[in-house]
Design a protein around this motif. Structure first.
Motif, PDB file in Angstrom:
ATOM      1  N   SER A  30       0.781  -0.977  -0.035  1.00  0.00           N
ATOM      2  CA  SER A  30      -0.014   0.075   0.189  1.00  0.00           C
ATOM      3  C   SER A  30       0.908   1.185   0.041  1.00  0.00           C
ATOM      4  O   SER A  30       2.150   1.671   0.735  1.00  0.00           O
ATOM      5  CB  SER A  30      -0.722   0.221   1.301  1.00  0.00           C
ATOM      6  OG  SER A  30      -2.304   0.657   1.165  1.00  0.00           O
ATOM      7  N   ASN A  31       0.777   1.862  -0.877  1.00  0.00           N
ATOM      8  CA  ASN A  31       1.182   3.366  -0.720  1.00  0.00           C
ATOM      9  C   ASN A  31       2.576   3.470  -1.829  1.00  0.00           C
ATOM     10  O   ASN A  31       3.289   4.547  -1.330  1.00  0.00           O
ATOM     11  CB  ASN A  31       1.735   3.788   0.314  1.00  0.00           C
ATOM     12  CG  ASN A  31       1.151   5.397   0.592  1.00  0.00           C
ATOM     13  OD1 ASN A  31       2.595   6.350   0.816  1.00  0.00           O
ATOM     14  ND2 ASN A  31       0.614   6.377   0.388  1.00  0.00           N
ATOM     15  N   VAL A  32       3.042   2.800  -2.546  1.00  0.00           N
ATOM     16  CA  VAL A  32       4.112   2.271  -3.058  1.00  0.00           C
ATOM     17  C   VAL A  32       4.313   2.920  -4.068  1.00  0.00           C
ATOM     18  O   VAL A  32       5.083   3.963  -4.746  1.00  0.00           O
ATOM     19  CB  VAL A  32       4.742   0.934  -2.867  1.00  0.00           C
ATOM     20  CG1 VAL A  32       3.446   0.365  -4.037  1.00  0.00           C
ATOM     21  CG2 VAL A  32       5.844   1.079  -3.573  1.00  0.00           C
ATOM     22  N   SER A  36      -0.727   5.650  -8.953  1.00  0.00           N
ATOM     23  CA  SER A  36       0.468   7.014  -9.679  1.00  0.00           C
ATOM     24  C   SER A  36       0.782   6.414 -10.923  1.00  0.00           C
ATOM     25  O   SER A  36       1.222   7.352 -12.200  1.00  0.00           O
ATOM     26  CB  SER A  36       1.350   7.185  -8.992  1.00  0.00           C
ATOM     27  OG  SER A  36       0.520   7.722  -7.355  1.00  0.00           O
ATOM     28  N   LYS A  49      -7.434   6.584  -8.557  1.00  0.00           N
ATOM     29  CA  LYS A  49      -6.868   7.256  -6.785  1.00  0.00           C
ATOM     30  C   LYS A  49      -6.271   7.297  -6.339  1.00  0.00           C
ATOM     31  O   LYS A  49      -5.599   5.470  -6.358  1.00  0.00           O
ATOM     32  CB  LYS A  49      -8.682   6.839  -6.102  1.00  0.00           C
ATOM     33  CG  LYS A  49     -10.031   7.129  -6.533  1.00  0.00           C
ATOM     34  CD  LYS A  49     -11.513   6.306  -5.920  1.00  0.00           C
ATOM     35  CE  LYS A  49     -12.181   7.145  -7.096  1.00  0.00           C
ATOM     36  NZ  LYS A  49     -13.173   5.882  -6.229  1.00  0.00           N
ATOM     37  N   ILE A  50      -5.400   8.325  -6.241  1.00  0.00           N
ATOM     38  CA  ILE A  50      -4.538   7.827  -5.199  1.00  0.00           C
ATOM     39  C   ILE A  50      -4.400   8.395  -3.921  1.00  0.00           C
ATOM     40  O   ILE A  50      -5.596   9.401  -4.060  1.00  0.00           O
ATOM     41  CB  ILE A  50      -2.918   8.236  -5.830  1.00  0.00           C
ATOM     42  CG1 ILE A  50      -2.893   9.713  -6.471  1.00  0.00           C
ATOM     43  CG2 ILE A  50      -2.735   8.043  -7.543  1.00  0.00           C
ATOM     44  CD1 ILE A  50      -1.905  10.626  -6.221  1.00  0.00           C
ATOM     45  N   SER A  51      -3.760   8.626  -3.094  1.00  0.00           N
ATOM     46  CA  SER A  51      -3.895   9.585  -2.101  1.00  0.00           C
ATOM     47  C   SER A  51      -2.452   8.895  -0.591  1.00  0.00           C
ATOM     48  O   SER A  51      -1.674   7.748  -1.436  1.00  0.00           O
ATOM     49  CB  SER A  51      -4.665   8.347  -0.723  1.00  0.00           C
ATOM     50  OG  SER A  51      -4.849   8.922   0.478  1.00  0.00           O
ATOM     51  N   SER A  52      -2.285   9.989  -0.429  1.00  0.00           N
ATOM     52  CA  SER A  52      -1.219   9.998   0.468  1.00  0.00           C
ATOM     53  C   SER A  52      -0.765   9.195   1.822  1.00  0.00           C
ATOM     54  O   SER A  52      -0.130   8.794   1.967  1.00  0.00           O
ATOM     55  CB  SER A  52      -0.280  11.089   0.673  1.00  0.00           C
ATOM     56  OG  SER A  52      -1.859  11.574   1.732  1.00  0.00           O
ATOM     57  N   LYS A  56      -5.474   3.207  -0.380  1.00  0.00           N
ATOM     58  CA  LYS A  56      -6.647   3.874  -1.111  1.00  0.00           C
ATOM     59  C   LYS A  56      -7.450   3.072  -1.821  1.00  0.00           C
ATOM     60  O   LYS A  56      -8.111   2.992  -1.860  1.00  0.00           O
ATOM     61  CB  LYS A  56      -6.360   4.342  -1.935  1.00  0.00           C
ATOM     62  CG  LYS A  56      -6.740   5.946  -2.269  1.00  0.00           C
ATOM     63  CD  LYS A  56      -8.017   6.602  -1.945  1.00  0.00           C
ATOM     64  CE  LYS A  56      -9.013   7.361  -2.701  1.00  0.00           C
ATOM     65  NZ  LYS A  56      -9.888   8.654  -1.429  1.00  0.00           N
ATOM     66  N   LEU A  75      -4.540  -3.118  -8.590  1.00  0.00           N
ATOM     67  CA  LEU A  75      -4.504  -3.973  -7.223  1.00  0.00           C
ATOM     68  C   LEU A  75      -4.456  -3.412  -6.349  1.00  0.00           C
ATOM     69  O   LEU A  75      -3.557  -2.491  -6.042  1.00  0.00           O
ATOM     70  CB  LEU A  75      -3.368  -5.344  -7.293  1.00  0.00           C
ATOM     71  CG  LEU A  75      -3.364  -6.437  -8.124  1.00  0.00           C
ATOM     72  CD1 LEU A  75      -2.122  -7.398  -8.286  1.00  0.00           C
ATOM     73  CD2 LEU A  75      -4.971  -7.327  -8.663  1.00  0.00           C
ATOM     74  N   PRO A  76      -5.567  -3.665  -5.252  1.00  0.00           N
ATOM     75  CA  PRO A  76      -4.726  -2.555  -3.789  1.00  0.00           C
ATOM     76  C   PRO A  76      -3.411  -3.499  -3.205  1.00  0.00           C
ATOM     77  O   PRO A  76      -3.272  -4.599  -3.464  1.00  0.00           O
ATOM     78  CB  PRO A  76      -6.518  -3.534  -2.822  1.00  0.00           C
ATOM     79  CG  PRO A  76      -7.205  -4.335  -3.899  1.00  0.00           C
ATOM     80  CD  PRO A  76      -6.230  -5.069  -5.495  1.00  0.00           C
ATOM     81  N   THR A 141      10.084   2.171  -7.259  1.00  0.00           N
ATOM     82  CA  THR A 141       9.233   3.547  -6.688  1.00  0.00           C
ATOM     83  C   THR A 141       9.925   4.870  -6.049  1.00  0.00           C
ATOM     84  O   THR A 141      10.921   4.335  -4.697  1.00  0.00           O
ATOM     85  CB  THR A 141       7.987   3.576  -6.960  1.00  0.00           C
ATOM     86  OG1 THR A 141       7.851   2.626  -5.591  1.00  0.00           O
ATOM     87  CG2 THR A 141       6.797   2.953  -7.586  1.00  0.00           C
ATOM     88  N   LYS A 142       9.704   6.349  -6.202  1.00  0.00           N
ATOM     89  CA  LYS A 142       9.988   6.813  -4.932  1.00  0.00           C
ATOM     90  C   LYS A 142      12.119   6.810  -4.942  1.00  0.00           C
ATOM     91  O   LYS A 142      11.904   7.283  -4.125  1.00  0.00           O
ATOM     92  CB  LYS A 142       9.975   6.497  -3.597  1.00  0.00           C
ATOM     93  CG  LYS A 142       8.181   5.992  -4.010  1.00  0.00           C
ATOM     94  CD  LYS A 142       7.010   6.743  -2.350  1.00  0.00           C
ATOM     95  CE  LYS A 142       5.541   6.441  -3.048  1.00  0.00           C
ATOM     96  NZ  LYS A 142       4.694   6.777  -1.300  1.00  0.00           N
TER      97      LYS A 142
HETATM   98  N1  LIG Z   1       7.834  11.384  -4.461  1.00  0.00           N
HETATM   99  C1  LIG Z   1       7.228  10.422  -4.624  1.00  0.00           C
HETATM  100  N2  LIG Z   1       5.687  10.382  -4.602  1.00  0.00           N
HETATM  101  C2  LIG Z   1       5.111   9.132  -4.942  1.00  0.00           C
HETATM  102  C3  LIG Z   1       5.691   8.461  -5.987  1.00  0.00           C
HETATM  103  N3  LIG Z   1       4.802   7.621  -6.740  1.00  0.00           N
HETATM  104  C4  LIG Z   1       3.679   7.793  -5.500  1.00  0.00           C
HETATM  105  N4  LIG Z   1       4.142   8.761  -4.510  1.00  0.00           N
HETATM  106  C5  LIG Z   1       2.589   9.397  -3.546  1.00  0.00           C
HETATM  107  O1  LIG Z   1       2.768   8.021  -3.188  1.00  0.00           O
HETATM  108  C6  LIG Z   1       1.716   8.071  -1.870  1.00  0.00           C
HETATM  109  C7  LIG Z   1       0.612   7.099  -2.929  1.00  0.00           C
HETATM  110  O2  LIG Z   1       0.642   6.862  -4.108  1.00  0.00           O
HETATM  111  P1  LIG Z   1      -0.847   5.765  -4.835  1.00  0.00           P
HETATM  112  O3  LIG Z   1      -0.661   5.689  -5.971  1.00  0.00           O
HETATM  113  O4  LIG Z   1      -1.802   6.234  -4.071  1.00  0.00           O
HETATM  114  O5  LIG Z   1      -0.102   4.127  -4.379  1.00  0.00           O
HETATM  115  P2  LIG Z   1      -0.777   3.206  -4.551  1.00  0.00           P
HETATM  116  O6  LIG Z   1       0.341   2.388  -4.680  1.00  0.00           O
HETATM  117  O7  LIG Z   1      -1.926   2.548  -5.233  1.00  0.00           O
HETATM  118  O8  LIG Z   1      -1.239   2.645  -3.036  1.00  0.00           O
HETATM  119  P3  LIG Z   1      -2.534   1.779  -2.839  1.00  0.00           P
HETATM  120  O9  LIG Z   1      -4.312   1.808  -3.183  1.00  0.00           O
HETATM  121  O10 LIG Z   1      -2.702   1.811  -0.948  1.00  0.00           O
HETATM  122  O11 LIG Z   1      -2.484   0.306  -2.666  1.00  0.00           O
HETATM  123  C8  LIG Z   1       0.795   9.086  -3.187  1.00  0.00           C
HETATM  124  O12 LIG Z   1       0.680  10.150  -1.986  1.00  0.00           O
HETATM  125  C9  LIG Z   1       1.677   9.318  -4.070  1.00  0.00           C
HETATM  126  O13 LIG Z   1       1.827  10.696  -5.087  1.00  0.00           O
HETATM  127  C10 LIG Z   1       6.828   8.296  -6.895  1.00  0.00           C
HETATM  128  O14 LIG Z   1       7.823   7.821  -7.467  1.00  0.00           O
HETATM  129  N5  LIG Z   1       7.923  10.022  -5.739  1.00  0.00           N
END
Ligand SMILES: Nc1nc2c(ncn2[C@@H]2O[C@H](COP(=O)(O)OP(=O)(O)OP(=O)(O)O)[C@@H](O)[C@H]2O)c(=O)[nH]1
Ligand SMILES: [Mg+2]
Length: 164
Positions: A30-32, A36, A49-52, A56, A75-76, A141-142
């Motif tokens: 989650s959050n990876v 995005s 949909k994305i979320s910090s 989400k 996927l979730p 990522t990130k």
């Molecule tokens: N700095 C940075 N932030 C990122 C990157 N990718 C995603 N984010 C941030 O990370 C947060 C989570 O992103 P999501 O795309 O919602 O993550 P997810 O994997 O879909 O999360 P779940 O739906 O909970 O499984 C958001 O605030 C994005 O803006 C990246 O490569 N760099």
């Protein structure tokens, strides 16, 4: 840039069937950054949909990709500790049912946070995907939050673990 259209959403295992095109899934904690990545590939901010806040995406979302005519499947995420055990089990089952006996699934893109050491659930998922003989495509990522040295270290760590 690809044209991505959300064509199907599954909240429960019985809603997973009924698609007839090859699939590439995006999996990871989650959050990876799975949703995005969908938005970046599709060139639109609000496709997925994305979320910090982690947790989400709660459903399996099938995005039809053109050109190519296949599905990218968002996927979730797993490993989100702050939701109820029951809810976590529900997502776990949904992800498992999606992965098992899915002849349309051609590859799993495993998103990995470059700031974190390999996590138990990432290792579990990567082993499971290999065990069912589906291609695994790791994506860090990130990376923008990492120093170059840290990035090359974690990249090498995963290359070793996954035997790439
Ligand atoms: N700095 C940075 N932030 C990122 C990157 N990718 C995603 N984010 C941030 O990370 C947060 C989570 O992103 P999501 O795309 O919602 O993550 P997810 O994997 O879909 O999360 P779940 O739906 O909970 O499984 C958001 O605030 C994005 O803006 C990246 O490569 N760099
Ligand atoms: Mg998501």
């Amino acid at each position: 840039m690809y044209n991505l259209i959300l064509e199907k959403t599954a909240y429960t295992p019985d809603q997973l069937s009924g698609t007839d095109l090859p699939q590439i899934a995006l999996a990871g904690r989650s959050n990876v950054g799975k949703s995005s990545l969908i938005n970046t590939l599709g060139g639109r901010k609000k496709l997925a949909k994305i979320s910090s806040t982690p947790g989400k995406t709660r459903s399996v979302n099938f995005f039809r990709v053109k050109p190519g005519n296949f599905f990218l499947v968002d996927l979730p995420g797993y490993g989100y500790a702050r939701c109820s055990k029951k809810e976590r089990e529900k997502w776990g089952q949904l992800i498992q049912r999606f992965l098992e006996d899915n002849t349309l699934l051609k590859a799993v893109v495993l998103l990995l946070d470059s700031r974190l050491e390999p996590q138990a659930m990432d290792l579990e998922l990567s082993q499971y995907v290999k065990s069912i003989d589906i291609d695994l495509i790791p994506v860090l990522t990130k990376a923008d939050k990492c120093k170059q040295k840290q990035l090359s270290n974690i990249s090498n760590t995963w290359i070793n673990i996954l035997g790439l």
